[in-house]
Enzyme design. Structure first.
Site, PDB file in Angstrom:
ATOM      1  CE  LYS A 167      -0.413   1.334   4.579  1.00 27.28           C
ATOM      2  NZ  LYS A 167       0.530   2.176   4.819  1.00 27.28           N
ATOM      3  CG  HIS A 259      -3.282  -1.058   8.318  1.00 33.27           C
ATOM      4  ND1 HIS A 259      -2.859  -1.885   7.313  1.00 33.27           N
ATOM      5  CD2 HIS A 259      -2.229  -0.258   8.604  1.00 33.27           C
ATOM      6  CE1 HIS A 259      -1.595  -1.599   7.011  1.00 33.27           C
ATOM      7  NE2 HIS A 259      -1.199  -0.606   7.770  1.00 33.27           N
TER       8      HIS A 259
HETATM    9  C1  BG6 Z   1       1.967   1.269   8.225  1.00 31.17           C
HETATM   10  C2  BG6 Z   1       1.803   2.763   8.185  1.00 31.17           C
HETATM   11  O1  BG6 Z   1       1.125   0.662   7.293  1.00 31.17           O
HETATM   12  O2  BG6 Z   1       1.665   0.789   9.515  1.00 31.17           O
HETATM   13  C3  BG6 Z   1       2.635   3.426   9.251  1.00 31.17           C
HETATM   14  O3  BG6 Z   1       2.181   3.253   6.913  1.00 31.17           O
HETATM   15  C4  BG6 Z   1       2.391   2.799  10.604  1.00 31.17           C
HETATM   16  O4  BG6 Z   1       2.367   4.816   9.287  1.00 31.17           O
HETATM   17  C5  BG6 Z   1       2.512   1.289  10.515  1.00 31.17           C
HETATM   18  O5  BG6 Z   1       3.330   3.310  11.514  1.00 31.17           O
HETATM   19  C6  BG6 Z   1       2.157   0.622  11.830  1.00 31.17           C
HETATM   20  O6  BG6 Z   1       2.349  -0.749  11.741  1.00 31.17           O
HETATM   21  P1  BG6 Z   1       2.337  -1.633  13.046  1.00 31.17           P
HETATM   22  O7  BG6 Z   1       2.399  -3.037  12.536  1.00 31.17           O
HETATM   23  O8  BG6 Z   1       3.509  -1.219  13.863  1.00 31.17           O
HETATM   24  O9  BG6 Z   1       1.048  -1.335  13.742  1.00 31.17           O
END
Ligand code: BG6
Length: 505
Positions: A167, A259
């Site tokens: 993404k 997400h």
């Molecule tokens: C990513 C985003 O998809 O997910 C980021 O682009 C974010 O901004 C990250 O920090 C967070 O991932 P996780 O797995 O640490 O919750």
């Protein structure tokens, strides 16, 4: 009768990838270093990669293969989940190659083609090659074109070629459709793997297990019992060195579009006929199609931008002072939105989604908040400290599930207060959860699609979000919020209008 020992659906046996290579474009980037290379090592360490596995790096930087192997080695040492094992490393290192070149340079792609052919001959990768585009989305068309022109996208009779994209899948509906067309001109639908790394998390996969393997949750999982649902993805970090990516994108495009809407889909969808990709994706898409925005976007959305201040004993910069950010930027670092799901199951139940950087703590959770009991045969003073029952899926960092309910406070009075019952992964299972990228990379190599969103889901997510983004583009600037707080006051006001409050996990 099926012999249970031979049931092909038995997923308990280790799923090991067949001979193949993974070519990573943008291999000097942050994602490759922090997530992809360590995940590949962890897979190798768990015995899930075959001896005939190769990792090919492609980037502009001038490296000899040994230099690149050293980069992988350092990334593994620093970020891998499993302990460093010299034998595993030596085996992995034997399949490491590097191709230097520009993403638009046909000569570099010819060299890449030669490298993968050599791997087929020397390592037995069998013509199976996956191309991971860990590069800015603006470069996707160039690479995809080069893969086609060089013949690299062409799969043989018994071999496969796959493309993996990260993404953001576009920045709105129109650009997502365009991106899909670009990919579709070169790779058949089944060969395109879109990564939403949240779907690789164990706790996210557990949403469907919790809902559909048990008898006790599903009967109350509907508007008769559920008051509302809160989906939170809070981060305590700022944007770090990612201004180039983040500024102009913002919190809604960065994580709500992918997400959080995927979490909503898994929480709200109907039971799939099976866990086959077609069935799971069909149910997710159906629920996303049913998602609607309330009419009054001013009242049902909120956005903010973090200001500087003290966070956890550290003086941190505000978003506008971060290096690389336009000092007049109106990009939001906090976004909240209220959504409705127009189905019989969810009629009238709001789903509140929120995300933000530099919030009070790092936590991702889905809280299903239930209605109050229809009648409370207690004096009002006895239930003053009784909130709504809730079931909270703790996605991270403290992975587990909490059920909150009322209990009598020991003593002579009939006083009732909230208590909670916890399941924690750490206490119930001895194995630690694999990283999301381990699972997803393995599934790409196996060609197993359920955990990758289909284009139709991506389109639906943009259909939901586009009106909010348009509305924000025309309506002033995001409200400032202090670093280390729970976001802008407008977000609290948004829930207060509905007589509700955000959880403070
Ligand atoms: C990513 C985003 O998809 O997910 C980021 O682009 C974010 O901004 C990250 O920090 C967070 O991932 P996780 O797995 O640490 O919750």
């Amino acid at each position: 009768m099926t012999n249970p020992l031979r049931d092909p659906r038995d997923r308990r046996l280790p799923r090991i990838a067949g001979p193949c290579s993974l070519v990573i474009f943008g291999v000097t980037g942050d994602l490759a270093r922090r997530k992809l290379m360590p995940a590949i090592y962890d897979l190798a360490n768990r015995g899930l990669l075959p001896p005939g596995f190769a990792l090919v790096g492609f980037a502009r930087r001038e490296f000899a293969t040994q230099d690149f192997a050293q980069v992988v080695h350092d990334a593994v040492r620093e970020h891998a989940r499993t302990p460093f094992n010299e034998d595993t490393w030596q085996q992995l290192a034997a399949g490491i190659r590097y191709v230097m070149g520009d993403l638009g340079d046909p000569a570099a792609f010819a060299a890449l083609n030669q490298t993968v052919s050599q791997l087929d001959a020397e390592l037995g990768t069998g013509g199976n090659h996956a191309f991971y585009l860990s590069i800015p989305p603006g470069k996707f068309p160039t690479v995809v074109e080069q893969l086609k022109a060089s013949g690299l996208s062409q799969q043989g009779a018994d071999a496969w070629r796959r493309v993996v994209v990260e993404k953001p899948f576009g920045h709105d509906l129109a650009s997502a459709q365009e991106l899909n067309r670009t990919l579709g001109e070169v790779f058949p639908t089944g060969s395109v793997f879109r990564i939403d790394h949240y779907l690789g998390k164990e706790t996210v996969q557990n949403i469907l297990a919790l809902r559909f393997a048990n008898a006790m949750f599903e009967p109350v999982w509907n508007s008769n019992f559920v008051d509302h649902v809160q989906i939170t993805m809070a981060e305590d970090i700022g944007i770090g060195g990612r201004a180039g990516y983040y500024d102009g994108i913002g919190a809604a495009r960065d994580v709500i579009q992918n997400h959080l809407l995927q979490l909503l889909a898994l929480t709200a969808m109907e039971e799939p006929i099976s866990f086959d990709a077609t069935h799971v994706r069909f149910e997710k898409e159906k629920i996303l199609q049913a998602v609607v925005l309330p009419e009054d976007l001013a009242a049902s959305t909120a956005r903010g931008q973090y200001a500087g201040g003290w966070q956890g004993g550290e003086l941190v910069s505000g978003y506008l002072e971060e290096s690389g950010v336009d000092p007049a930027s109106t990009t939001e670092t906090y976004a909240a939105v209220k959504l409705l799901v127009d189905t019989r199951r969810w009629a009238g139940v709001p789903f509140y989604l929120r995300t933000g950087k530099r919030l009070a703590r790092r936590v991702t959770e889905i809280a299903v908040v239930f209605k109050r009991a229809p009648h409370l045969p207690f004096a009002a003073t006895d239930t003053r400290e009784l909130g709504n029952n809730a079931l909270v899926i703790r996605v991270q960092p403290d992975e587990g599930v909490t059920v909150r309910f009322g209990s009598k406070v020991p003593g002579t009075a009939m006083e009732v207060r909230d208590v909670s019952m916890d399941f924690g992964y750490g206490e119930s299972f001895t194995e630690t959860s694999p990283e999301a990228y381990e699972r997803l990379i393995l599934d790409v190599l196996l060609g197993d699609p359920p955990l990758f969103p289909r284009h139709e889901e991506v389109e639906q997510s943009w259909r939901i979000l586009d009106p909010v983004l348009d509305f924000w583009a025309k309506s002033g600037t995001p409200q400032a919020y202090g670093a280390g707080t729970w976001g802008p006051a407008t977000a609290d006001a948004m829930l207060a209008r509905d007589g509700r409050t955000w959880r403070r996990p």
